[in-house]
Design a protein around this motif. Sequence first.
Motif, short mmCIF file in Angstrom:
data_model
loop_
_atom_site.label_atom_id
_atom_site.label_comp_id
_atom_site.label_asym_id
_atom_site.label_seq_id
_atom_site.Cartn_x
_atom_site.Cartn_y
_atom_site.Cartn_z
N LEU A 71 2.35 1.73 -3.49
CA LEU A 71 1.26 2.39 -4.36
C LEU A 71 1.35 3.83 -4.21
O LEU A 71 1.05 4.86 -4.86
N GLU A 72 1.26 4.55 -2.89
CA GLU A 72 0.85 5.53 -2.39
C GLU A 72 2.23 6.56 -2.88
O GLU A 72 1.99 7.54 -3.60
N CYS A 78 -8.82 12.34 -14.83
CA CYS A 78 -8.44 12.61 -13.37
C CYS A 78 -9.11 11.35 -12.46
O CYS A 78 -8.86 10.90 -11.67
N LEU A 118 0.66 -1.23 0.13
CA LEU A 118 0.10 0.03 0.11
C LEU A 118 0.93 1.29 0.04
O LEU A 118 0.50 2.30 -0.66
N LEU A 137 1.78 11.27 -10.33
CA LEU A 137 0.42 11.47 -10.67
C LEU A 137 0.25 12.52 -11.80
O LEU A 137 -0.68 12.12 -12.52
N TRP A 188 -5.10 11.12 -2.19
CA TRP A 188 -4.79 9.71 -1.67
C TRP A 188 -5.93 9.10 -1.06
O TRP A 188 -6.67 7.97 -1.02
N GLN A 214 -8.04 8.14 -10.35
CA GLN A 214 -8.38 7.71 -8.97
C GLN A 214 -9.07 6.36 -8.91
O GLN A 214 -8.84 5.49 -8.06
N GLU A 215 -9.93 6.12 -9.81
CA GLU A 215 -10.53 4.78 -10.04
C GLU A 215 -9.46 3.76 -10.14
O GLU A 215 -9.45 2.54 -9.35
N ARG A 225 -4.46 -5.53 -4.83
CA ARG A 225 -2.97 -5.34 -4.74
C ARG A 225 -2.34 -6.62 -4.25
O ARG A 225 -1.34 -6.99 -4.48
N VAL A 245 -5.38 -0.76 -5.45
CA VAL A 245 -5.36 -0.90 -3.84
C VAL A 245 -6.08 -2.16 -3.63
O VAL A 245 -5.70 -3.17 -2.63
N ARG A 246 -7.57 -2.18 -4.15
CA ARG A 246 -8.26 -3.41 -3.81
C ARG A 246 -7.62 -4.73 -4.31
O ARG A 246 -7.61 -5.74 -3.78
N TYR A 261 1.87 6.69 -6.55
CA TYR A 261 0.63 7.97 -7.09
C TYR A 261 1.30 9.45 -6.77
O TYR A 261 0.80 10.17 -7.54
N ARG A 262 2.02 9.34 -5.66
CA ARG A 262 2.25 10.88 -5.44
C ARG A 262 3.45 11.64 -6.13
O ARG A 262 3.49 12.51 -6.52
N PHE A 280 -6.31 3.73 -9.04
CA PHE A 280 -5.46 3.39 -7.85
C PHE A 280 -6.49 2.77 -7.03
O PHE A 280 -5.89 1.90 -6.17
N ALA A 281 -7.64 3.21 -6.87
CA ALA A 281 -8.66 2.48 -5.88
C ALA A 281 -8.70 1.09 -6.35
O ALA A 281 -8.72 0.21 -5.53
N ARG A 317 -2.18 11.29 -15.07
CA ARG A 317 -3.58 11.99 -15.27
C ARG A 317 -3.47 12.51 -16.47
O ARG A 317 -4.57 12.50 -17.36
N VAL A 350 -8.72 7.90 -2.97
CA VAL A 350 -8.47 6.74 -3.55
C VAL A 350 -9.01 5.75 -2.59
O VAL A 350 -9.57 4.52 -2.75
#
Lengths: 147, 188
Positions: free
Chosen positions: A5-6, A31, A2, A13, B18, A35-36, A45, A42-43, A9-10, A38-39, A17, B21
């Motif tokens: 991934l963060e 955008c 996690l 990004l 984040w 977001q979707e 992963r 996360v699910r 993302y940071r 990365f969500a 995008r 997300v």
Amino acid sequence: MLAELETLYRSRLPEFRRVAAGIAGDRELGCDAVQEAFASAVRKRRTFRGHGTLEAWVWRIVVNAARDARRRRPVLAEPYEASPNGHAALLPLDLLTERQREIVFLHYYADLDYAAIAEALAISPGTVGATLNAARNTLRSALEEVH
Amino acid sequence: MEELLDGHVPPFAGPGDWNDVLRRAARHRRPRGRLLVVAAAALAALVVAPALAVLLRDRGVHLPSGADRSNVVAIMQPLTGRVLLEAAPWKGHDGFCYLVLRVRAGCVPRTARGTVLLVPPLFGWSFDSRVRTGAATTFAGKRVRLTVEHFDGKLDVTLFLIRDRLPRLIREVVLRDAQGRVVARVKR
């Protein structure tokens, strides 16, 4: 995982995008697709098996999310017009295939090399090179016609 | 070309969100959980329903094994299609086997012009071929029409039964011929 991934993302990004917006054909949709995506990453992963890099895995999810967003957006005709000085105001990207557009965006907006693009799109690096050359030629010809 | 591509999708600025997300990731989990519950329920229904049906069916009474199952006849409830009675020739005998309302079954030999009434359920047979109609009378004086069916061929028997709810106390059953003449009267 996690945390990785963060971090991704940071750090990346703006590129995510930009590519997503190019594929989706709309900045906001792009955008939202990121977001979707990365969500979703996360699910899912725990399903990442470590074949290839985490970034390539995420790129694939982002590209798929952007494709979905493009399919869902309302279809509006965008006329190709020259600017008052005779130069093309917009690139004739409609002349490219979906695959060519994706490779162009991944190469120019995200600065990914052939190997990374190939991993993200699950194709061979050779196909990436050939497709990118074909896209460049198509765009160059279209620009020369306008000039 | 690079400059024009830059203009096509100008660069993005600003930090992302984040937490958004993570919220989206959590939000999508719930429907998946619901979906799993629904799928599990559907699967359970698929597995349990046939097993239950077999179980319930097996608990009922069956047509006797002596029945010739290649010649089964039935009387059905017209509106519901429910099978009220099944009958078939009795293998190796001059007679027939029956199953009434899945609660009573047996095999009986043919007797000359014999008429038999069984209660409950109100069911009987007659080997008298003249029988066409029948009625039962309760001790309270209520008269109830019977369903009467004659079966030719190997069976060659007239079967009768009450189609509706059974009155508790039957005083007598009267069977008549086509002209309304009494053929048999069975008192209890």
